[in-house]
Design a protein around this motif. Sequence first.
Motif, PDB file in Angstrom:
ATOM      1  N   ASN A   1       1.569  -4.356  -8.284  1.00 26.85           N
ATOM      2  CA  ASN A   1       1.693  -4.780  -6.886  1.00 26.85           C
ATOM      3  C   ASN A   1       1.653  -3.596  -5.921  1.00 26.85           C
ATOM      4  OD1 ASN A   1       4.310  -4.076  -7.993  1.00 26.85           O
ATOM      5  ND2 ASN A   1       5.210  -4.789  -6.065  1.00 26.85           N
ATOM      6  N   LEU A   2       1.666  -2.375  -6.467  1.00 34.48           N
ATOM      7  CA  LEU A   2       1.580  -1.173  -5.625  1.00 34.48           C
ATOM      8  C   LEU A   2       0.171  -0.602  -5.728  1.00 34.48           C
ATOM      9  CD1 LEU A   2       4.952   0.673  -6.361  1.00 34.48           C
ATOM     10  CD2 LEU A   2       4.469  -1.157  -4.730  1.00 34.48           C
ATOM     11  N   LYS A   3      -0.469  -0.447  -4.574  1.00 32.72           N
ATOM     12  CA  LYS A   3      -1.836   0.054  -4.542  1.00 32.72           C
ATOM     13  C   LYS A   3      -1.877   1.430  -3.884  1.00 32.72           C
ATOM     14  CE  LYS A   3      -6.468  -1.013  -2.740  1.00 32.72           C
ATOM     15  NZ  LYS A   3      -7.257  -1.955  -1.878  1.00 32.72           N
ATOM     16  N   LEU A   4      -2.395   2.417  -4.609  1.00 26.32           N
ATOM     17  CA  LEU A   4      -2.515   3.778  -4.068  1.00 26.32           C
ATOM     18  C   LEU A   4      -3.738   3.843  -3.155  1.00 26.32           C
ATOM     19  CD1 LEU A   4      -1.358   6.690  -4.152  1.00 26.32           C
ATOM     20  CD2 LEU A   4      -2.963   7.160  -6.013  1.00 26.32           C
ATOM     21  N   VAL A   5      -3.495   3.968  -1.849  1.00 22.55           N
ATOM     22  CA  VAL A   5      -4.597   3.926  -0.890  1.00 22.55           C
ATOM     23  C   VAL A   5      -4.914   5.301  -0.301  1.00 22.55           C
ATOM     24  CG1 VAL A   5      -4.152   1.522  -0.265  1.00 22.55           C
ATOM     25  CG2 VAL A   5      -3.002   3.364   1.004  1.00 22.55           C
ATOM     26  N   GLY A   6      -4.085   6.295  -0.581  1.00 25.58           N
ATOM     27  CA  GLY A   6      -4.348   7.624  -0.028  1.00 25.58           C
ATOM     28  C   GLY A   6      -3.687   8.707  -0.860  1.00 25.58           C
ATOM     29  N   GLN A   7      -4.396   9.821  -1.020  1.00 25.07           N
ATOM     30  CA  GLN A   7      -3.860  10.970  -1.760  1.00 25.07           C
ATOM     31  C   GLN A   7      -4.419  12.247  -1.142  1.00 25.07           C
ATOM     32  OE1 GLN A   7      -4.507  10.895  -6.028  1.00 25.07           O
ATOM     33  NE2 GLN A   7      -4.183  13.098  -6.236  1.00 25.07           N
ATOM     34  N   GLN A   8      -3.533  13.077  -0.599  1.00 21.68           N
ATOM     35  CA  GLN A   8      -3.969  14.306   0.064  1.00 21.68           C
ATOM     36  C   GLN A   8      -3.018  15.456  -0.288  1.00 21.68           C
ATOM     37  OE1 GLN A   8      -6.673  14.835   1.987  1.00 21.68           O
ATOM     38  NE2 GLN A   8      -7.366  12.716   1.832  1.00 21.68           N
ATOM     39  N   PRO A   9      -3.529  16.695  -0.364  1.00 21.19           N
ATOM     40  CA  PRO A   9      -2.659  17.846  -0.619  1.00 21.19           C
ATOM     41  C   PRO A   9      -2.143  18.469   0.671  1.00 21.19           C
ATOM     42  CG  PRO A   9      -4.938  18.540  -0.777  1.00 21.19           C
ATOM     43  CD  PRO A   9      -4.967  17.064  -0.455  1.00 21.19           C
ATOM     44  N   SER A  10      -0.898  18.924   0.635  1.00 25.66           N
ATOM     45  CA  SER A  10      -0.315  19.575   1.820  1.00 25.66           C
ATOM     46  C   SER A  10      -0.512  21.083   1.804  1.00 25.66           C
ATOM     47  CB  SER A  10       1.184  19.289   1.864  1.00 25.66           C
ATOM     48  OG  SER A  10       1.850  19.977   0.810  1.00 25.66           O
ATOM     49  N   ARG A  11      -0.960  21.628   0.661  1.00 25.36           N
ATOM     50  CA  ARG A  11      -1.056  23.085   0.470  1.00 25.36           C
ATOM     51  C   ARG A  11       0.308  23.747   0.673  1.00 25.36           C
ATOM     52  NH1 ARG A  11      -5.858  23.133  -2.155  1.00 25.36           N
ATOM     53  NH2 ARG A  11      -7.373  21.870  -1.023  1.00 25.36           N
ATOM     54  N   SER A  12       1.367  22.977   0.418  1.00 23.63           N
ATOM     55  CA  SER A  12       2.750  23.456   0.568  1.00 23.63           C
ATOM     56  C   SER A  12       3.017  23.996   1.971  1.00 23.63           C
ATOM     57  CB  SER A  12       3.077  24.524  -0.488  1.00 23.63           C
ATOM     58  OG  SER A  12       3.202  23.932  -1.762  1.00 23.63           O
ATOM     59  N   ASP A  13       2.442  23.312   2.958  1.00 26.12           N
ATOM     60  CA  ASP A  13       2.605  23.703   4.355  1.00 26.12           C
ATOM     61  C   ASP A  13       3.063  22.469   5.137  1.00 26.12           C
ATOM     62  OD1 ASP A  13       1.814  25.788   6.613  1.00 26.12           O
ATOM     63  OD2 ASP A  13       1.044  23.825   7.234  1.00 26.12           O
ATOM     64  N   VAL A  14       4.158  22.601   5.872  1.00 24.43           N
ATOM     65  CA  VAL A  14       4.722  21.465   6.599  1.00 24.43           C
ATOM     66  C   VAL A  14       3.732  20.892   7.605  1.00 24.43           C
ATOM     67  CG1 VAL A  14       6.543  20.729   8.189  1.00 24.43           C
ATOM     68  CG2 VAL A  14       7.099  22.272   6.294  1.00 24.43           C
TER      69      VAL A  14
ATOM     70  N   ASP B   1       0.856  -1.194   0.000  1.00 28.86           N
ATOM     71  CA  ASP B   1       0.000   0.000   0.000  1.00 28.86           C
ATOM     72  C   ASP B   1       0.887   1.238   0.000  1.00 28.86           C
ATOM     73  OD1 ASP B   1      -2.201  -1.638   0.140  1.00 28.86           O
ATOM     74  OD2 ASP B   1      -2.570  -1.311   2.288  1.00 28.86           O
ATOM     75  N   VAL B   2       0.575   2.188  -0.888  1.00 31.14           N
ATOM     76  CA  VAL B   2       1.367   3.414  -0.963  1.00 31.14           C
ATOM     77  C   VAL B   2       0.435   4.626  -0.974  1.00 31.14           C
ATOM     78  CG1 VAL B   2       3.248   2.267  -2.187  1.00 31.14           C
ATOM     79  CG2 VAL B   2       1.457   3.438  -3.495  1.00 31.14           C
ATOM     80  N   ALA B   3       1.027   5.788  -0.689  1.00 25.17           N
ATOM     81  CA  ALA B   3       0.236   7.020  -0.641  1.00 25.17           C
ATOM     82  C   ALA B   3       0.973   8.146  -1.359  1.00 25.17           C
ATOM     83  CB  ALA B   3      -0.048   7.406   0.804  1.00 25.17           C
ATOM     84  N   LEU B   4       0.219   9.166  -1.694  1.00 27.42           N
ATOM     85  CA  LEU B   4       0.746  10.338  -2.389  1.00 27.42           C
ATOM     86  C   LEU B   4       0.366  11.593  -1.606  1.00 27.42           C
ATOM     87  CD1 LEU B   4       1.772  12.105  -4.778  1.00 27.42           C
ATOM     88  CD2 LEU B   4      -0.407  11.634  -5.923  1.00 27.42           C
ATOM     89  N   VAL B   5       1.375  12.373  -1.208  1.00 29.14           N
ATOM     90  CA  VAL B   5       1.119  13.681  -0.605  1.00 29.14           C
ATOM     91  C   VAL B   5       1.492  14.721  -1.658  1.00 29.14           C
ATOM     92  CG1 VAL B   5       1.618  15.276   1.272  1.00 29.14           C
ATOM     93  CG2 VAL B   5       1.612  12.808   1.704  1.00 29.14           C
ATOM     94  N   GLU B   6       0.477  15.232  -2.347  1.00 27.26           N
ATOM     95  CA  GLU B   6       0.704  16.279  -3.341  1.00 27.26           C
ATOM     96  C   GLU B   6       0.759  17.621  -2.630  1.00 27.26           C
ATOM     97  OE1 GLU B   6      -2.710  17.154  -5.922  1.00 27.26           O
ATOM     98  OE2 GLU B   6      -3.828  15.580  -4.868  1.00 27.26           O
ATOM     99  N   PHE B   7       0.829  18.735  -3.372  1.00 26.08           N
ATOM    100  CA  PHE B   7       0.939  20.009  -2.659  1.00 26.08           C
ATOM    101  C   PHE B   7      -0.147  21.001  -3.011  1.00 26.08           C
ATOM    102  CE2 PHE B   7       3.931  19.620  -6.120  1.00 26.08           C
ATOM    103  CZ  PHE B   7       3.927  20.820  -6.817  1.00 26.08           C
ATOM    104  N   GLN B   8      -0.216  21.516  -4.210  1.00 30.98           N
ATOM    105  CA  GLN B   8      -1.160  22.592  -4.501  1.00 30.98           C
ATOM    106  C   GLN B   8      -1.965  22.288  -5.764  1.00 30.98           C
ATOM    107  OE1 GLN B   8      -1.934  25.085  -2.590  1.00 30.98           O
ATOM    108  NE2 GLN B   8      -3.384  25.974  -4.024  1.00 30.98           N
TER     109      GLN B   8
END
Length: 350
Positions: free
Chosen positions: A210-223, A181-188
Amino acid sequence: MAHTTTSRPARGRLLRTRAVLAAAAATALLSACGGVEVRDGGDGATKDAAGPLKLAVVPKAVGADYWNTVKAGAECAAQRAGNVTVQWDGVTTETDVEGQVNLIQNFVTKKVDGIVYAATDSRALAPATDQALGADIPVAMIDSGTSPQPSGVPLFATDNRASAVEAAKLLATELGPGNHDVALVEFQPGSQTNTERVDGFKSGLAQFPNLKLVGQQPSRSDVNEARRVTENILTANPNLAGIFAANEPSVLGAAQAIQAAGKSGKVVIIGWDAAPDEVAGLRNGQISALVVQNPFKMGYFGVDKMVKHLRDKAPLASADTGVTFVTKENIDSAEIKAVLEPSCANPPVQ
């Protein structure tokens, strides 16, 4: 009243003297302008080929290490060109799209000679570019362009899509065989670079069923936001094995969340950019690899090409500023060091 008369010989000498003086003045004027190209500057004044130039350079936001390196590249190019002033200004957060629009419009009103900038939102900034061009102020884009991108406006940037495909491959290599399971933290969302990195990463993932995208959320370029969304992804997906974080704040926030969860080294992080804390995370094993752009080159090219366009009428053309994949194994090589620690004495701009 008495009248003074001048003899014909004297009058002839006077006329000849005046003619000689007029010819000398004309020669001096031609000599002063001869061989020098003049142009109509942004303020309506004529400027010779080496005359002073004022360029506005606008990042997506001020403060981040990435944009500070862009600034260093821009100032290096200005220094080397001579008689060029860089007016560096930007909004404090990449989400302040309206603020950046106002900044660009303000520089148009000030009639700077050229504008070099990175668009926070590809569609929202397109009219601002058109406004500058309508005022006869040339524009060059760095890092992120607009949609549409005018044909006469170059973009000096990374091939974000292709690089993000490679990021997916790096993640797959690090995780190895088996289902993960993998995830993506995008930004803007809305930013051209964000869209390209998201699309590229997903395209790369498609090569690894074999890699499943289970989460994707934006950070809004903020730590802090990146840390919060990563915590949420971890909570919802306790078996999470890997994360691709698509810019500097996203990487830093994701690493903090994983460390706080006691999973450093257990959840693979493939990050983007090379801030000092990211490099430190790579060295200590928190981060497995970094996709490193050349922000110095972006800033350098933006100013250098703009100056040559204004002074020499050189055409403006887009260029790929390149990318380097940094791992713990190659981080101390001379090639990587030149990108991570750029200097104007030996700028990484070839």
